[in-house]
Design a protein around this motif. Structure first.
Motif, PDB file in Angstrom:
ATOM      1  N   MET A   1     -96.026 -63.633 -29.892  1.00  0.00           N
ATOM      2  CA  MET A   1     -97.263 -63.128 -29.144  1.00  0.00           C
ATOM      3  C   MET A   1     -97.035 -63.119 -27.690  1.00  0.00           C
ATOM      4  SD  MET A   1    -101.288 -64.105 -29.476  1.00  0.00           S
ATOM      5  CE  MET A   1    -101.358 -63.322 -30.764  1.00  0.00           C
ATOM      6  N   GLY A   2     -97.258 -62.306 -26.793  1.00  0.00           N
ATOM      7  CA  GLY A   2     -96.985 -62.334 -25.536  1.00  0.00           C
ATOM      8  C   GLY A   2     -98.115 -63.071 -24.854  1.00  0.00           C
ATOM      9  N   LYS A   3     -97.981 -63.561 -23.472  1.00  0.00           N
ATOM     10  CA  LYS A   3     -99.103 -64.297 -23.046  1.00  0.00           C
ATOM     11  C   LYS A   3    -100.124 -63.784 -22.486  1.00  0.00           C
ATOM     12  CE  LYS A   3     -98.176 -65.613 -18.733  1.00  0.00           C
ATOM     13  NZ  LYS A   3     -97.168 -65.997 -17.339  1.00  0.00           N
ATOM     14  N   PHE A   4    -100.117 -62.054 -22.648  1.00  0.00           N
ATOM     15  CA  PHE A   4    -101.288 -61.572 -22.381  1.00  0.00           C
ATOM     16  C   PHE A   4    -101.755 -60.626 -23.607  1.00  0.00           C
ATOM     17  CE2 PHE A   4     -99.493 -62.193 -18.137  1.00  0.00           C
ATOM     18  CZ  PHE A   4    -100.624 -62.510 -17.523  1.00  0.00           C
ATOM     19  N   ASP A   5    -101.299 -61.010 -24.631  1.00  0.00           N
ATOM     20  CA  ASP A   5    -101.738 -60.272 -25.852  1.00  0.00           C
ATOM     21  C   ASP A   5    -103.229 -60.551 -26.199  1.00  0.00           C
ATOM     22  OD1 ASP A   5     -99.352 -59.312 -26.389  1.00  0.00           O
ATOM     23  OD2 ASP A   5     -98.698 -60.569 -27.984  1.00  0.00           O
ATOM     24  N   LEU A   6    -103.737 -61.875 -26.016  1.00  0.00           N
ATOM     25  CA  LEU A   6    -105.204 -62.150 -26.286  1.00  0.00           C
ATOM     26  C   LEU A   6    -105.749 -62.723 -24.681  1.00  0.00           C
ATOM     27  CD1 LEU A   6    -107.484 -62.636 -28.176  1.00  0.00           C
ATOM     28  CD2 LEU A   6    -106.891 -65.158 -28.382  1.00  0.00           C
ATOM     29  N   ALA A   7    -106.042 -61.349 -24.088  1.00  0.00           N
ATOM     30  CA  ALA A   7    -106.398 -61.715 -22.749  1.00  0.00           C
ATOM     31  C   ALA A   7    -107.907 -60.860 -22.654  1.00  0.00           C
ATOM     32  CB  ALA A   7    -105.560 -60.875 -21.692  1.00  0.00           C
ATOM     33  N   ASN A  22    -123.268 -53.912  -6.807  1.00  0.00           N
ATOM     34  CA  ASN A  22    -122.856 -54.784  -7.710  1.00  0.00           C
ATOM     35  C   ASN A  22    -122.588 -54.340  -9.023  1.00  0.00           C
ATOM     36  OD1 ASN A  22    -122.410 -57.601  -6.104  1.00  0.00           O
ATOM     37  ND2 ASN A  22    -124.668 -56.718  -5.701  1.00  0.00           N
ATOM     38  N   MET A  23    -121.316 -54.288  -9.577  1.00  0.00           N
ATOM     39  CA  MET A  23    -121.086 -53.794 -10.865  1.00  0.00           C
ATOM     40  C   MET A  23    -119.785 -54.402 -11.426  1.00  0.00           C
ATOM     41  SD  MET A  23    -120.807 -50.292 -12.810  1.00  0.00           S
ATOM     42  CE  MET A  23    -122.486 -49.726 -13.208  1.00  0.00           C
ATOM     43  N   LEU A  24    -119.745 -55.324 -12.567  1.00  0.00           N
ATOM     44  CA  LEU A  24    -118.611 -55.845 -13.147  1.00  0.00           C
ATOM     45  C   LEU A  24    -118.399 -55.454 -14.648  1.00  0.00           C
ATOM     46  CD1 LEU A  24    -116.138 -57.791 -12.728  1.00  0.00           C
ATOM     47  CD2 LEU A  24    -117.979 -59.731 -13.832  1.00  0.00           C
ATOM     48  N   ALA A  25    -117.279 -55.148 -15.155  1.00  0.00           N
ATOM     49  CA  ALA A  25    -116.963 -54.484 -16.647  1.00  0.00           C
ATOM     50  C   ALA A  25    -116.156 -55.756 -17.136  1.00  0.00           C
ATOM     51  CB  ALA A  25    -116.285 -53.325 -16.585  1.00  0.00           C
ATOM     52  N   ILE A  26    -116.534 -56.212 -18.225  1.00  0.00           N
ATOM     53  CA  ILE A  26    -115.873 -57.257 -18.865  1.00  0.00           C
ATOM     54  C   ILE A  26    -115.376 -56.741 -20.191  1.00  0.00           C
ATOM     55  CG2 ILE A  26    -115.683 -59.653 -19.736  1.00  0.00           C
ATOM     56  CD1 ILE A  26    -117.892 -60.579 -17.788  1.00  0.00           C
ATOM     57  N   GLU A  27    -113.876 -56.622 -20.269  1.00  0.00           N
ATOM     58  CA  GLU A  27    -113.428 -56.248 -21.530  1.00  0.00           C
ATOM     59  C   GLU A  27    -112.440 -56.879 -22.255  1.00  0.00           C
ATOM     60  OE1 GLU A  27    -110.438 -52.287 -22.237  1.00  0.00           O
ATOM     61  OE2 GLU A  27    -111.385 -52.580 -19.928  1.00  0.00           O
ATOM     62  N   CYS A  28    -112.556 -57.037 -23.514  1.00  0.00           N
ATOM     63  CA  CYS A  28    -111.883 -57.755 -24.413  1.00  0.00           C
ATOM     64  C   CYS A  28    -111.436 -57.080 -25.854  1.00  0.00           C
ATOM     65  CB  CYS A  28    -112.206 -58.990 -24.576  1.00  0.00           C
ATOM     66  SG  CYS A  28    -110.865 -60.223 -25.325  1.00  0.00           S
ATOM     67  N   ILE A  32    -116.763 -53.667 -24.447  1.00  0.00           N
ATOM     68  CA  ILE A  32    -116.688 -53.865 -22.983  1.00  0.00           C
ATOM     69  C   ILE A  32    -118.418 -54.422 -22.682  1.00  0.00           C
ATOM     70  CG2 ILE A  32    -117.155 -52.697 -20.689  1.00  0.00           C
ATOM     71  CD1 ILE A  32    -114.869 -50.900 -21.897  1.00  0.00           C
ATOM     72  N   VAL A  33    -118.671 -55.188 -21.816  1.00  0.00           N
ATOM     73  CA  VAL A  33    -120.064 -55.398 -21.259  1.00  0.00           C
ATOM     74  C   VAL A  33    -120.074 -55.286 -20.003  1.00  0.00           C
ATOM     75  CG1 VAL A  33    -120.926 -56.799 -23.266  1.00  0.00           C
ATOM     76  CG2 VAL A  33    -119.669 -57.876 -21.365  1.00  0.00           C
ATOM     77  N   VAL A  34    -121.171 -54.564 -19.319  1.00  0.00           N
ATOM     78  CA  VAL A  34    -121.299 -54.526 -17.935  1.00  0.00           C
ATOM     79  C   VAL A  34    -122.269 -55.392 -17.207  1.00  0.00           C
ATOM     80  CG1 VAL A  34    -121.880 -52.722 -16.216  1.00  0.00           C
ATOM     81  CG2 VAL A  34    -120.659 -51.922 -18.215  1.00  0.00           C
ATOM     82  N   VAL A  35    -121.896 -56.142 -16.233  1.00  0.00           N
ATOM     83  CA  VAL A  35    -122.934 -56.906 -15.565  1.00  0.00           C
ATOM     84  C   VAL A  35    -123.272 -56.154 -14.412  1.00  0.00           C
ATOM     85  CG1 VAL A  35    -123.151 -59.255 -14.400  1.00  0.00           C
ATOM     86  CG2 VAL A  35    -121.526 -58.923 -16.473  1.00  0.00           C
ATOM     87  N   ASP A  36    -124.504 -55.743 -14.141  1.00  0.00           N
ATOM     88  CA  ASP A  36    -125.449 -55.458 -13.158  1.00  0.00           C
ATOM     89  C   ASP A  36    -124.731 -54.082 -12.875  1.00  0.00           C
ATOM     90  OD1 ASP A  36    -127.002 -57.623 -12.608  1.00  0.00           O
ATOM     91  OD2 ASP A  36    -125.577 -58.783 -11.339  1.00  0.00           O
ATOM     92  N   SER A  37    -125.860 -53.378 -12.383  1.00  0.00           N
ATOM     93  CA  SER A  37    -125.447 -51.874 -11.868  1.00  0.00           C
ATOM     94  C   SER A  37    -126.361 -51.677 -10.509  1.00  0.00           C
ATOM     95  CB  SER A  37    -126.201 -51.074 -13.196  1.00  0.00           C
ATOM     96  OG  SER A  37    -125.964 -49.735 -12.640  1.00  0.00           O
ATOM     97  N   THR A 152    -118.848 -65.874 -23.797  1.00  0.00           N
ATOM     98  CA  THR A 152    -117.655 -66.364 -24.701  1.00  0.00           C
ATOM     99  C   THR A 152    -117.003 -65.216 -25.117  1.00  0.00           C
ATOM    100  OG1 THR A 152    -118.704 -68.381 -25.427  1.00  0.00           O
ATOM    101  CG2 THR A 152    -116.970 -67.938 -26.644  1.00  0.00           C
ATOM    102  N   THR A 153    -115.624 -65.243 -24.781  1.00  0.00           N
ATOM    103  CA  THR A 153    -114.827 -63.977 -25.499  1.00  0.00           C
ATOM    104  C   THR A 153    -113.803 -64.513 -26.109  1.00  0.00           C
ATOM    105  OG1 THR A 153    -113.164 -63.936 -23.775  1.00  0.00           O
ATOM    106  CG2 THR A 153    -115.325 -63.188 -22.917  1.00  0.00           C
ATOM    107  N   PRO A 154    -113.084 -63.820 -27.048  1.00  0.00           N
ATOM    108  CA  PRO A 154    -111.921 -64.211 -27.626  1.00  0.00           C
ATOM    109  C   PRO A 154    -110.809 -64.874 -26.980  1.00  0.00           C
ATOM    110  CG  PRO A 154    -112.540 -61.923 -28.317  1.00  0.00           C
ATOM    111  CD  PRO A 154    -113.369 -62.361 -27.255  1.00  0.00           C
ATOM    112  N   ALA A 155    -110.813 -64.642 -25.702  1.00  0.00           N
ATOM    113  CA  ALA A 155    -109.853 -65.143 -24.758  1.00  0.00           C
ATOM    114  C   ALA A 155    -110.268 -66.350 -24.011  1.00  0.00           C
ATOM    115  CB  ALA A 155    -109.421 -64.161 -23.624  1.00  0.00           C
ATOM    116  N   GLY A 156    -111.335 -66.642 -24.229  1.00  0.00           N
ATOM    117  CA  GLY A 156    -112.001 -67.718 -23.168  1.00  0.00           C
ATOM    118  C   GLY A 156    -113.393 -67.751 -22.692  1.00  0.00           C
TER     119      GLY A 156
END
Length: 555
Positions: A1-7, A22-28, A32-37, A152-156
């Motif tokens: 498994m590569g170092k970014f496979d679970l990122a 302000n808008m941030l997308a968090i993807e894993c 995807i969840v979006v913070v603020d709009s 909490t995401t699968p990556a941390g």
């Protein structure tokens, strides 16, 4: 498994290298969840633009993976884009009671409230959105009911501060939930997304209560009307104005649509405590003694159409500021608004009012954390990576220096640009390219139909003016049948520049004659010839470059 496979990927679609939208997308994985709009207000050269919102092309391309929008608090730069975003991306929206109350009011203006899925949260609940588990923690800011996020995401674990300060004596008595923040640090934080707006302030940001103490002193000494201008959404500041008014036996009139709206929503939901018979309608204040009136108004940013600005220029229908009135500007200018605010203060002094603003009294404190508060958060959380947000390049660079002082390596602080894909895992972090992103202009009812070319033309027109050339030609021979007539707007005053305009007309005739001699009847070529000849002449004579608009009619 590569170092970014679970990122996990953090993708700022706004709010970095700028203050606003302000808008941030968090993807894993598949989620995807979006913070603020949020929205950003237009810059000086963006003529005619009402609002600027994030470009959500990437979210629309992945709409089936977007699990929802999480709101940290109810300020415009965090919720203002929702009516535009939700038209194309109708996903659940999560927020606290006051935040959703303000969102609902905004959606009602757009006739959308029944189509949108608003979901109430409280800081003690946990939320499952696909592979993400979301927890909330209370923070202090210049509006009640603000929260930070622990996702909490699968990556941390990803912690998002929201806009915050650590106020030990908040107006509503609700201090930040330090125990939760410390517990996240114990669990281990992969990345901390942190408010950097006030990173230039070395000390801690003063408590909001010190403004209330200043209000008390001003209200005690004022002999006539008191007018207070502040941000409409600053509910704690509004509460302190009301508290001082009640203490000194004054009635309060609210002026300005946004202020009326926030006071209505906040009082209805229990975030503003207003004793009965304290509020009066603005048209009643002239029947009350001047020393018994407080006017709470919008306009702390010098906006041309806001209530205070119109009062300062005697153009408000219901309120006239007179000599001896006390005006409190309880805000600091947003970057870019300094000249507008200075002009308003100058106009207020002209009226003979006693004007009190941040430079002469402590009538405003920031809602954002200073360096010491940010250091405390970093020490409690001990994140592996940090992404400063809600700041320009300067804020981001200073943040990296402050983070280094508490032991976070410089290479672990990501200075992000809009659209960067910041890919993180416990094995490493990197910027892995960009996603479609940018800004979308709102102009009237138009969303995105004005771009850089239109703005460039508007700026050209504003700076140089326009010369319209009207001519009628024979469509077969190209002979001039009428004109050319020259009409000028914003270039020169025609009556005082008759000789220049006559010479310009002669140059236009010469251009038309050349076209006729060469048997040119194609409109585009004739227009180009007029623009070239006339533009060169005007440049030589005036050193100006107005927009030249030929209008050719054929018979």
């Amino acid at each position: 498994m590569g170092k970014f496979d679970l990122a996990v990927s953090l993708i700022p679609l706004g709010g970095v290298t700028e203050v606003g939208k302000n808008m941030l997308a968090i993807e894993c994985g598949d989620d995807i969840v979006v913070v603020d709009s949020g929205v950003k207000f237009p810059e000086e050269e963006q003529l005619g633009i009402d609002l600027v919102i994030p470009d959500i092309t990437y979210l629309l391309q992945n709409r089936e993976r977007v699990r929802g929008i999480l709101l940290t608090h109810g300020h415009e730069d965090h919720i203002g884009a929702l009516p535009f975003v939700l038209k194309d991306l109708n996903v659940p929206v999560y927020g606290t009671k006051l935040t959703l109350g303000l969102v609902e009011s905004k959606l009602e203006e757009h006739g959308m409230v029944k189509q949108v899925d608003l979901r109430l949260i409280n800081p003690d609940q946990k939320l499952r959105l696909g592979s993400f588990q979301v927890e909330f923690f209370r923070i202090n800011h210049s509006i009640p009911d603000g929260v930070g996020l622990a996702i909490t995401t699968p990556a941390g674990l990803i912690v998002h501060s929201g806009d915050f300060k650590l106020d030990q004596t908040p107006v509503d008595g609700r201090v930040a939930e330090f125990h939760k923040i410390a517990a996240y640090g114990t669990r281990g934080v992969l990345a901390f997304i942190c408010d950097s707006t006030n990173i230039g302030r070395e000390a801690m940001t003063p408590s909001e209560k010190v403004v209330g103490e200043t209000f008390d002193r001003i209200f005690r000494n004022a002999s006539q009307r008191i007018i207070v201008a502040t941000f409409a959404s600053h509910v704690h500041r509004v509460q302190q104005v009301i508290n001082a008014a009640v203490k000194y036996g004054r009635k309060v009139a609210v002026v300005g649509r946004s202020m009326l709206n926030v006071v209505d929503v906040a009082s209805r939901l229990g975030y503003l405590q207003i004793p009965p018979k304290t509020l009066v309608e603005v048209d009643e204040i002239d029947r009350l003694p001047r020393e018994k009136v407080v006017i709470l108004a919008t306009g702390s940013q010098g906006e041309p159409m806001a209530a205070l600005t119109r009062m300062a220029t005697h153009s408000h229908r219901q309120v006239t500021i007179e000599e001896g009135d006390t005006v409190i500007i309880s805000a600091t200018p947003i970057p870019g608004n300094e000249q507008l605010v200075a002009r308003t203060i100058n106009n207020l002094f002209r009226t003979g009012a006693d004007v009190i603003y941040k430079e002469v009294a402590l009538v405003h404190v920031s809602g954002h954390a200073g360096q010491e508060e940010i250091k405390l958060m970093l020490n409690m959380l001990r994140p592996k990576y940090v992404i400063p947000f809600h700041g320009e390049h300067t804020h981001q660079a200073v943040f990296a220096e402050v983070a280094a002082k508490v032991g976070i390596p410089r290479e672990n602080v990501f200075i992000a640009n809009i659209g960067d894909r910041i890919e993180l895992s416990h094995q490493g972090g990197r910027i892995a390219g960009k996603v479609p992103s940018g800004r979308v202009f709102i102009d009237g009812l138009g969303i995105g139909d004005v771009g850089n070319i239109v703005l460039r033309d508007r700026l050209h027109l504003a700076e140089e003016g326009i010369v319209i050339v009207v001519v009628t030609i024979n469509k077969d021979t190209g002979a001039v049948l009428a004109g050319p007539d020259l009409i000028s707007r914003g270039f020169v005053f025609v009556r005082e520049s008759a000789e220049l305009m006559n010479q310009a007309r002669e140059k236009t005739v010469q251009a038309l004659e050349k076209c006729q001699q060469q048997q040119i009847t194609e409109w585009s070529i004739i227009k180009s010839a007029i623009r070239d000849e006339l533009g060169q002449f005007i440049q030589v004579k005036t050193q100006r470059r107005p927009v030249i608009l030929p209008i050719i009619m054929e018979i």
